[in-house]
Design an enzyme around this catalytic site. Sequence first.
Site, PDB file in Angstrom:
ATOM      1  N   ARG A 162      -4.133  -1.413   1.839  1.00 50.20           N
ATOM      2  CA  ARG A 162      -4.758  -0.700   2.944  1.00 50.20           C
ATOM      3  C   ARG A 162      -6.286  -0.799   2.852  1.00 50.20           C
ATOM      4  O   ARG A 162      -6.837  -1.111   1.792  1.00 50.20           O
ATOM      5  CB  ARG A 162      -4.356   0.775   2.927  1.00 50.20           C
ATOM      6  CG  ARG A 162      -2.848   1.019   3.032  1.00 50.20           C
ATOM      7  CD  ARG A 162      -2.551   2.508   2.923  1.00 50.20           C
ATOM      8  NE  ARG A 162      -1.132   2.805   3.073  1.00 50.20           N
ATOM      9  CZ  ARG A 162      -0.272   2.899   2.057  1.00 50.20           C
ATOM     10  NH1 ARG A 162      -0.701   2.717   0.814  1.00 50.20           N
ATOM     11  NH2 ARG A 162       1.003   3.187   2.283  1.00 50.20           N
ATOM     12  N   LYS A 186      -1.879   6.253  -1.037  1.00 48.55           N
ATOM     13  CA  LYS A 186      -1.813   7.579  -0.424  1.00 48.55           C
ATOM     14  C   LYS A 186      -1.248   8.589  -1.414  1.00 48.55           C
ATOM     15  O   LYS A 186      -0.346   8.288  -2.187  1.00 48.55           O
ATOM     16  CB  LYS A 186      -0.934   7.524   0.828  1.00 48.55           C
ATOM     17  CG  LYS A 186      -1.568   6.777   1.997  1.00 48.55           C
ATOM     18  CD  LYS A 186      -0.710   6.878   3.233  1.00 48.55           C
ATOM     19  CE  LYS A 186      -1.392   6.224   4.428  1.00 48.55           C
ATOM     20  NZ  LYS A 186      -0.560   6.324   5.656  1.00 48.55           N
ATOM     21  N   HIS A 257      -5.872  -4.028   9.009  1.00 49.96           N
ATOM     22  CA  HIS A 257      -4.474  -3.649   9.169  1.00 49.96           C
ATOM     23  C   HIS A 257      -3.639  -4.819   9.680  1.00 49.96           C
ATOM     24  O   HIS A 257      -2.463  -4.950   9.320  1.00 49.96           O
ATOM     25  CB  HIS A 257      -4.359  -2.455  10.116  1.00 49.96           C
ATOM     26  CG  HIS A 257      -3.273  -1.499   9.738  1.00 49.96           C
ATOM     27  ND1 HIS A 257      -3.188  -0.916   8.492  1.00 49.96           N
ATOM     28  CD2 HIS A 257      -2.198  -1.038  10.435  1.00 49.96           C
ATOM     29  CE1 HIS A 257      -2.132  -0.126   8.441  1.00 49.96           C
ATOM     30  NE2 HIS A 257      -1.510  -0.198   9.598  1.00 49.96           N
ATOM     31  N   ARG A 260      -2.758  -6.773   6.733  1.00 47.95           N
ATOM     32  CA  ARG A 260      -1.687  -6.107   5.971  1.00 47.95           C
ATOM     33  C   ARG A 260      -0.337  -6.398   6.629  1.00 47.95           C
ATOM     34  O   ARG A 260       0.648  -6.695   5.939  1.00 47.95           O
ATOM     35  CB  ARG A 260      -1.976  -4.604   5.931  1.00 47.95           C
ATOM     36  CG  ARG A 260      -0.920  -3.750   5.226  1.00 47.95           C
ATOM     37  CD  ARG A 260      -1.482  -2.355   5.011  1.00 47.95           C
ATOM     38  NE  ARG A 260      -0.471  -1.338   4.833  1.00 47.95           N
ATOM     39  CZ  ARG A 260       0.114  -1.041   3.677  1.00 47.95           C
ATOM     40  NH1 ARG A 260      -0.219  -1.724   2.597  1.00 47.95           N
ATOM     41  NH2 ARG A 260       1.013  -0.078   3.591  1.00 47.95           N
ATOM     42  N   HIS A 283       4.809   1.818   0.569  1.00 53.33           N
ATOM     43  CA  HIS A 283       5.475   2.679   1.545  1.00 53.33           C
ATOM     44  C   HIS A 283       6.358   3.700   0.834  1.00 53.33           C
ATOM     45  O   HIS A 283       7.140   3.337  -0.047  1.00 53.33           O
ATOM     46  CB  HIS A 283       6.356   1.847   2.488  1.00 53.33           C
ATOM     47  CG  HIS A 283       5.579   1.091   3.517  1.00 53.33           C
ATOM     48  ND1 HIS A 283       6.045  -0.064   4.118  1.00 53.33           N
ATOM     49  CD2 HIS A 283       4.355   1.309   4.055  1.00 53.33           C
ATOM     50  CE1 HIS A 283       5.154  -0.512   4.979  1.00 53.33           C
ATOM     51  NE2 HIS A 283       4.123   0.308   4.963  1.00 53.33           N
ATOM     52  N   TYR A 292       9.130  -4.445  10.130  1.00 56.89           N
ATOM     53  CA  TYR A 292       8.816  -5.871  10.098  1.00 56.89           C
ATOM     54  C   TYR A 292      10.035  -6.732  10.409  1.00 56.89           C
ATOM     55  O   TYR A 292       9.884  -7.906  10.770  1.00 56.89           O
ATOM     56  CB  TYR A 292       8.218  -6.249   8.741  1.00 56.89           C
ATOM     57  CG  TYR A 292       6.913  -5.538   8.517  1.00 56.89           C
ATOM     58  CD1 TYR A 292       5.765  -5.919   9.204  1.00 56.89           C
ATOM     59  CD2 TYR A 292       6.827  -4.442   7.657  1.00 56.89           C
ATOM     60  CE1 TYR A 292       4.569  -5.241   9.033  1.00 56.89           C
ATOM     61  CE2 TYR A 292       5.636  -3.773   7.477  1.00 56.89           C
ATOM     62  CZ  TYR A 292       4.513  -4.178   8.167  1.00 56.89           C
ATOM     63  OH  TYR A 292       3.331  -3.502   8.010  1.00 56.89           O
TER      64      TYR A 292
END
Length: 315
Positions: A162, A186, A257, A260, A283, A292
């Site tokens: 990210r 995150k 992004h 990514r 994730h 995806y």
Amino acid sequence: MGIPQKISNTEIVERFLLHITSERRYSPLTVRNYRRDIEEFVEWGEQYSGKDNFLLQEVQTEDIREWIMYLAESRNLRPSSVNRTVASLRSMYRYLRREEIVERDLFAAISSLRTPQRLPKFVPEGDMVEVVESVLRHLQEGEWRDRRDALMVLIFYSCGIRLAELAGICDEDFENDYSTLRVRGKGDKERLVPIVPRVAVEIKRFVAKKFPPNICTGREKTLFLSKQATPISRIDVQRSVARLLRECGVKGKCSPHVLRHTFATHLLNDGADMREIQELMGHASLSSTQVYTHNNIAQLQRIYFDAHPRSRGRD
């Protein structure tokens, strides 16, 4: 559980924001968005709820439903924007219930609004080959800024990280002679991302001369720096990557992004396992990665309609 002690709206908001800042380690931008969403909810409650004293501690499920209707109908927000705003409240009330400041789960009967699924934008493999060739030339021949921006593009595409994760990379985050990158994602969760040998070589070369010209001494450990030898800002990362991608001929949206998404889509197209892609991208849920597969299906549909004789009206 006894009757919770009355707490002011201000104290509730500050306690929750302290929780997500110090314990959950949310980014300053996320904390700022949560504050804005919650304060707007309080402002709406004070003006439109009809209650003389609108307290977050006494909110009912019906108040949440009316707030959602207000966002969707009076402010004309898209379903995705409504869901993001409501998610801030949902997170706060989950915290309040855990702290026994409220007694009931106000969101048990509230579902997110349905949103049309948008496929992630990505750069086709053929175009990305040209981008990689161009950034490698920049790394060999370019000035300091060109080399910095080229390496950012290369790391985004080869590691799938990210924007905030790239901006926070420090020299000591590389392990095993630059073959592995320790990424802080995150919620301050760490993961290890492998680095292909060619990219590792370029990172090593860049680290040796990472400081801008005319900087006499350099002690900053952050990998990517501004011209003043301070950590690069996220907006500068966005601008630099977008500029370089456009220079390389990439059409449509150009951003970190997009790179990514390109990383994940190309891995999937080449047969990578979905769970492995999930781990590489950091994730929390497999559902975030499964989007995806829709890109993969869309690609197959394009090939089918281009190649199948029946799709062109032949007998």
